[in-house]
Design a protein around this motif. Structure first.
Motif, PDB file in Angstrom:
ATOM      1  N   PHE A 179      -8.871  -3.283   4.815  1.00  0.00           N
ATOM      2  CA  PHE A 179      -9.605  -2.140   4.289  1.00  0.00           C
ATOM      3  C   PHE A 179      -9.591  -0.929   5.211  1.00  0.00           C
ATOM      4  CE2 PHE A 179     -12.611  -2.867   0.555  1.00  0.00           C
ATOM      5  CZ  PHE A 179     -11.654  -3.619  -0.117  1.00  0.00           C
ATOM      6  N   ASP A 180      -8.716  -0.898   6.224  1.00  0.00           N
ATOM      7  CA  ASP A 180      -8.593   0.333   6.996  1.00  0.00           C
ATOM      8  C   ASP A 180      -7.490   1.221   6.427  1.00  0.00           C
ATOM      9  OD1 ASP A 180      -6.523  -1.332   7.749  1.00  0.00           O
ATOM     10  OD2 ASP A 180      -6.538  -0.698   9.847  1.00  0.00           O
ATOM     11  N   GLN A 181      -6.878   0.772   5.327  1.00  0.00           N
ATOM     12  CA  GLN A 181      -5.917   1.566   4.569  1.00  0.00           C
ATOM     13  C   GLN A 181      -6.286   1.442   3.098  1.00  0.00           C
ATOM     14  OE1 GLN A 181      -3.541   3.375   5.905  1.00  0.00           O
ATOM     15  NE2 GLN A 181      -3.225   2.535   7.956  1.00  0.00           N
ATOM     16  N   ILE A 182      -6.033   2.477   2.327  1.00  0.00           N
ATOM     17  CA  ILE A 182      -6.405   2.446   0.918  1.00  0.00           C
ATOM     18  C   ILE A 182      -5.493   1.497   0.146  1.00  0.00           C
ATOM     19  CG2 ILE A 182      -4.916   4.363   0.220  1.00  0.00           C
ATOM     20  CD1 ILE A 182      -7.265   5.282  -1.577  1.00  0.00           C
ATOM     21  N   LEU A 183      -6.069   0.747  -0.783  1.00  0.00           N
ATOM     22  CA  LEU A 183      -5.268  -0.120  -1.635  1.00  0.00           C
ATOM     23  C   LEU A 183      -4.474   0.729  -2.617  1.00  0.00           C
ATOM     24  CD1 LEU A 183      -7.792  -2.964  -2.583  1.00  0.00           C
ATOM     25  CD2 LEU A 183      -6.056  -2.990  -0.793  1.00  0.00           C
ATOM     26  N   LYS A 184      -3.269   0.304  -2.932  1.00  0.00           N
ATOM     27  CA  LYS A 184      -2.418   1.019  -3.884  1.00  0.00           C
ATOM     28  C   LYS A 184      -2.374   0.226  -5.187  1.00  0.00           C
ATOM     29  CE  LYS A 184       0.384   2.807  -0.109  1.00  0.00           C
ATOM     30  NZ  LYS A 184       1.722   2.837   0.528  1.00  0.00           N
ATOM     31  N   LEU A 194      -9.872   4.008 -17.244  1.00  0.00           N
ATOM     32  CA  LEU A 194      -9.425   5.034 -16.304  1.00  0.00           C
ATOM     33  C   LEU A 194      -7.919   4.946 -16.085  1.00  0.00           C
ATOM     34  CD1 LEU A 194     -10.034   7.271 -14.249  1.00  0.00           C
ATOM     35  CD2 LEU A 194     -10.571   5.480 -12.571  1.00  0.00           C
ATOM     36  N   PHE A 195      -7.381   3.729 -15.992  1.00  0.00           N
ATOM     37  CA  PHE A 195      -5.948   3.550 -15.772  1.00  0.00           C
ATOM     38  C   PHE A 195      -5.135   4.186 -16.899  1.00  0.00           C
ATOM     39  CE2 PHE A 195      -2.044   1.041 -16.404  1.00  0.00           C
ATOM     40  CZ  PHE A 195      -1.441   1.215 -15.172  1.00  0.00           C
ATOM     41  N   HIS A 196      -5.623   4.077 -18.132  1.00  0.00           N
ATOM     42  CA  HIS A 196      -4.889   4.607 -19.283  1.00  0.00           C
ATOM     43  C   HIS A 196      -5.271   6.050 -19.617  1.00  0.00           C
ATOM     44  CE1 HIS A 196      -2.895   0.847 -20.285  1.00  0.00           C
ATOM     45  NE2 HIS A 196      -4.049   0.206 -20.148  1.00  0.00           N
ATOM     46  N   SER A 197      -6.118   6.658 -18.806  1.00  0.00           N
ATOM     47  CA  SER A 197      -6.562   8.030 -19.073  1.00  0.00           C
ATOM     48  C   SER A 197      -5.574   9.043 -18.503  1.00  0.00           C
ATOM     49  CB  SER A 197      -7.950   8.263 -18.463  1.00  0.00           C
ATOM     50  OG  SER A 197      -7.858   8.410 -17.057  1.00  0.00           O
ATOM     51  N   SER A 198      -5.832  10.321 -18.801  1.00  0.00           N
ATOM     52  CA  SER A 198      -5.008  11.403 -18.260  1.00  0.00           C
ATOM     53  C   SER A 198      -5.712  12.118 -17.111  1.00  0.00           C
ATOM     54  CB  SER A 198      -4.679  12.409 -19.371  1.00  0.00           C
ATOM     55  OG  SER A 198      -5.876  12.930 -19.945  1.00  0.00           O
ATOM     56  N   THR A 201      -5.433   8.121  -9.929  1.00  0.00           N
ATOM     57  CA  THR A 201      -4.805   7.252  -8.937  1.00  0.00           C
ATOM     58  C   THR A 201      -5.747   6.964  -7.774  1.00  0.00           C
ATOM     59  OG1 THR A 201      -2.599   8.081  -9.511  1.00  0.00           O
ATOM     60  CG2 THR A 201      -2.832   6.955  -7.394  1.00  0.00           C
ATOM     61  N   ILE A 202      -6.300   8.037  -7.189  1.00  0.00           N
ATOM     62  CA  ILE A 202      -7.208   7.840  -6.066  1.00  0.00           C
ATOM     63  C   ILE A 202      -8.503   7.193  -6.530  1.00  0.00           C
ATOM     64  CG2 ILE A 202      -8.185  10.163  -6.246  1.00  0.00           C
ATOM     65  CD1 ILE A 202      -7.571   8.194  -2.994  1.00  0.00           C
ATOM     66  N   LEU A 262     -10.172   3.702  -5.010  1.00  0.00           N
ATOM     67  CA  LEU A 262     -11.495   3.683  -4.396  1.00  0.00           C
ATOM     68  C   LEU A 262     -12.458   2.782  -5.168  1.00  0.00           C
ATOM     69  CD1 LEU A 262     -11.866   7.460  -3.464  1.00  0.00           C
ATOM     70  CD2 LEU A 262     -11.322   5.555  -1.944  1.00  0.00           C
ATOM     71  N   GLN A 263     -12.405   2.850  -6.497  1.00  0.00           N
ATOM     72  CA  GLN A 263     -13.316   2.027  -7.298  1.00  0.00           C
ATOM     73  C   GLN A 263     -12.946   0.545  -7.226  1.00  0.00           C
ATOM     74  OE1 GLN A 263     -14.169   3.590 -11.277  1.00  0.00           O
ATOM     75  NE2 GLN A 263     -13.839   5.673 -10.522  1.00  0.00           N
ATOM     76  N   SER A 264     -11.651   0.260  -7.095  1.00  0.00           N
ATOM     77  CA  SER A 264     -11.231  -1.143  -6.934  1.00  0.00           C
ATOM     78  C   SER A 264     -11.713  -1.685  -5.603  1.00  0.00           C
ATOM     79  CB  SER A 264      -9.706  -1.246  -7.017  1.00  0.00           C
ATOM     80  OG  SER A 264      -9.234  -0.862  -8.284  1.00  0.00           O
ATOM     81  N   MET A 265     -11.604  -0.886  -4.555  1.00  0.00           N
ATOM     82  CA  MET A 265     -12.074  -1.312  -3.243  1.00  0.00           C
ATOM     83  C   MET A 265     -13.580  -1.550  -3.266  1.00  0.00           C
ATOM     84  SD  MET A 265      -9.674   1.164  -0.877  1.00  0.00           S
ATOM     85  CE  MET A 265     -10.137   0.510   0.726  1.00  0.00           C
ATOM     86  N   GLU A 266     -14.305  -0.668  -3.963  1.00  0.00           N
ATOM     87  CA  GLU A 266     -15.755  -0.844  -4.085  1.00  0.00           C
ATOM     88  C   GLU A 266     -16.076  -2.147  -4.822  1.00  0.00           C
ATOM     89  OE1 GLU A 266     -19.704   1.576  -5.699  1.00  0.00           O
ATOM     90  OE2 GLU A 266     -17.713   2.143  -6.403  1.00  0.00           O
TER      91      GLU A 266
END
Length: 294
Positions: free
Chosen positions: A14-19, A151-155, A160-161, A165-169
């Protein structure tokens, strides 16, 4: 067939953002067989209804309603026709620096380097989560996953960010829920000290005497406990770690194979190529020809 260990855990950095690669939700209307795959990313599965059968590394997992499973990148997973019609599930495909490292029975977190000054608070560099488990409040997880799929299917230009962030949370919340059930052991702390040592060395070559001296322990014991806890030898972990470093250099620079080999402390480019091919399944030049370089 191996049995499922109830103490298997996974480690997320978690010291790098998940992709995030992909979010999805699906309901099968007929008997389903999970396809056979060996992915370059990690997978999080959550079952909303029914149950799903998945094999990974000769271990069978049957994930039921309200349960989750992490699948590790680089390991083959597949299924048999045992997932019944009406089963619904969410999935997340994601990658990150170091991604998931399976650490069996590991229940403690690795903190930042001791080099951090006294004026700075140490931060958690990894979090450990159960590889497989049941949620106490599944509806909360399903609401979060529904929002993330939308959110993934939204415009949304910031999706992406926001997804990362929400996945990490979400994983942090899962970690907090699981923390109460686990207590660290001396061997857990020893394994994480080994990982910390490997993470901070700049040269691929592994000096067993130096490692043993830095931990003030017998090297044979360190090898034994590391293999027991992680399922990998120290050298295997070291090789995977430095191949990840090599890939980052390939992506973020225009160095050639010889330059990367020298920078990572390999004896010669041929040895580097042999290790890379063994870990990644292709030569460095083949890998570099397929990636986008900044």
């Amino acid at each position: 067939m191996k049995g499922i260990s109830t103490v298997q855990t996974v480690m997320l950095r978690f010291d790098q953002i998940l992709k995030i690669q992909e979010f999805g939700f699906h309901t099968t209307n007929s008997l389903y067989t999970h396809p056979s795959r060996n992915l370059d990313w990690d997978v999080f599965l959550y079952i909303a209804e029914g149950q799903m059968e998945v094999w990974e590394d000769d271990i069978e997992y049957v994930i039921k309603k309200g349960q989750f499973l992490f699948l590790k990148s680089g390991l083959s997973h597949w299924g048999e026709p045992k997932t019944p019609a009406g089963t619904s599930w969410y999935w997340i495909h994601f990658t990150g620096h170091s991604n998931i490292e399976a650490l069996h029975e590991l229940n403690i977190n690795l903190y930042a380097s001791p080099a951090v000054s006294d004026s700075q608070e140490g931060y958690q560099k990894f979090i450990t989560l159960p590889k497989y488990g049941t949620l106490s409040q599944p509806k909360i997880m399903e609401n979060r996953l529904d929002a993330l799929v939308q959110l993934f299917h939204s415009s949304d230009p910031f999706r992406t960010i926001a997804l990362s962030l929400q996945s990490m949370e979400m994983y942090v919340n899962l970690y907090k829920d699981s923390m109460q059930e686990h207590q660290p052991t001396k061997s857990d702390r020893t394994v994480l000290r080994i990982i910390d040592y490997l993470e901070h060395k700049n040269n691929y070559e592994l000096d067993s005497k130096e490692l043993a001296a830095s931990l003030d322990m017998n090297y044979s014991y360190l090898c034994e406990i590391f293999k027991l806890k992680t399922g990998n030898t120290i050298q295997q972990y070291n090789a995977r770690l430095f191949m990840n470093k090599a890939i980052e250099l390939m992506k973020d620079s225009h160095r050639n194979v010889s330059e990367i080999s020298e920078l990572l402390g390999f004896k010669n480019p041929f040895y580097f190529s042999r290790v890379f091919s063994k870990i990644m399944g292709c030569s460095p030049s083949e890998y570099m020809s397929r990636i986008y370089r900044k």
